[in-house]
Design an enzyme around this catalytic site. Sequence first.
Site, PDB file in Angstrom:
ATOM      1  N   THR A 140      63.241  45.678  70.122  1.00 12.45           N
ATOM      2  CA  THR A 140      63.275  46.908  71.046  1.00 12.45           C
ATOM      3  C   THR A 140      64.678  47.386  70.893  1.00 12.45           C
ATOM      4  OG1 THR A 140      61.608  46.093  72.461  1.00 12.45           O
ATOM      5  CG2 THR A 140      63.114  47.436  73.437  1.00 12.45           C
ATOM      6  N   LYS A 185      57.932  52.315  74.543  1.00 14.23           N
ATOM      7  CA  LYS A 185      58.486  51.217  75.171  1.00 14.23           C
ATOM      8  C   LYS A 185      59.201  51.458  76.446  1.00 14.23           C
ATOM      9  CE  LYS A 185      58.965  46.675  75.432  1.00 14.23           C
ATOM     10  NZ  LYS A 185      59.739  45.593  74.515  1.00 14.23           N
TER      11      LYS A 185
END
Lengths: 303, 303
Positions: free
Chosen positions: B111, B186
Amino acid sequence: MHTSIQPKTHDRTTPQRVAFLGLGVMGYPMAGHLAQAGHHVTVYNRNPEKARQWCAQFQGQSAPTPALAAAQADIVMACVGNDDDLRAVFLGPDGALAGMQAGALFVDHTTASAQVARELGTFAAQAQVAFVDAPISGGQAGAQKGMLSIMCGGREQDVERARPLMQAYAQASTYMGPLGSGQLCKMVNQIAVVGLLQGLAEAMAFGERAGLDMEQVLAVLTKGAARSWQMETKGPTMLARDFKPGFTVNWMLKDLGLVQDEALRNGAQLPGTTLVQQQLEAIASQGGLDLDISSLFRPLARS
Amino acid sequence: MHTSIQPKTHDRTTPQRVAFLGLGVMGYPMAGHLAQAGHHVTVYNRNPEKARQWCAQFQGQSAPTPALAAAQADIVMACVGNDDDLRAVFLGPDGALAGMQAGALFVDHTTASAQVARELGTFAAQAQVAFVDAPISGGQAGAQKGMLSIMCGGREQDVERARPLMQAYAQASTYMGPLGSGQLCKMVNQIAVVGLLQGLAEAMAFGERAGLDMEQVLAVLTKGAARSWQMETKGPTMLARDFKPGFTVNWMLKDLGLVQDEALRNGAQLPGTTLVQQQLEAIASQGGLDLDISSLFRPLARS
């Protein structure tokens, strides 16, 4: 305005004499479901035109005061605007309590304070009348379909007694605890809903500004940890700028007022809820009182 | 610490030569699933002890640098800490790119920022290497079960090429758009999650202070408009004061940092998200970095 209700298969239940006070967006179809389930319904509404219309649609009868509507009833239901409206239909010489017989039951579907439930419950007890606070969720669509969810406070046997009637317009009615517990549970619900909606609104607006295909984003996110009923139902309508209620900014501001009053009593901290309340106040001040609460998206979106 | 993975039935797929860079909480089991699906996996980890342990558990091999791990691989996966860690394993004389052959594919499960995906994608293109940003959700449990959800950005054919491999540890992998789109999706997810969790935490704390039977409240609310995956899974653990991760405060603060950086670029307003970030900072400053993010409940609860 003609409010239709959707047919519902009603369980066989002993017909009862019911009074229904308050034929608003919720009460009108709820009373309609009671009539269609075979109960003998007498309605009262502050604006009598609406009561006449209801009687024509459901072959019921109306009464000019809450006391007269309640006089022949085993159970009196109410669904009015707020604490003051509730006091007005319950207390006083024309109020329901003045007409109710000892042993009768009052079921309040208004979203009101836990305090007023306890206050009116005390008056009720003095007159040997039972009182149940039973706020509802499920919105106008839930009322029309007879698929409301009801959170009930009071004595458990009184809630049990109301249940066969409430089944006419509910998919579930749950006993939550002593008087006021239904209202408190509804408040918990609203706190959870507004935090969730603000997060959803910020997420949708961020994604749009980031240039993402938001339909695709919703398809992915509704499978994961961000999944919610609001995301599934309000995500797409936010993106479409469709802010038809649903549940209005006005109603939620009223409910959050109840929440904040109660929080002053119980010491709860509500930083996120208070922030959302401010966002809703701003929307209201710009003419958005009657928009759906998903309009939280509007000030965040580019256009 | 031995990280077990749960058996998963793997689709028959052509065995490929894969490098996996980063054997953290997520990467370790993900690489394990790849090995169990029959692929030839070479791992690299900054701390070589962990790589030795992985090799012993999954009968794979390790390499002392990302470049050497990547040299024989058709596809290189990475799952490291942040933008800087990603640059470190991708660029430079020992980085994966230096070892990768023309036509190979790099799949980044970190991420990270959308910016770093675009930046590294440019370097990759110059070396005729394909780059896909593919952040994951589903947490440690999802990685162990091989049931992650993956949001992919890049060229669609590159994502398709990675898909048979990602199936080893994913329940779903979705193409979101050009490079960086996986990361942006995300971020949208995290914004939605934190707003929702703050609302849930305030709701649970309010309900407790109001004296409600919270198990009963959850049973009712999870049937209605406040319903969410977080309510179902984190509602009960909040009430039990169980803040085992799950997903830590530390990780979410990192992700919200990425969100805020991106919001400065795209102009998104994040009043609710920013408030939750402050709550998480406060929890972190009181020693809560490694607690689950549902510890948002803790400062609100009576004890």
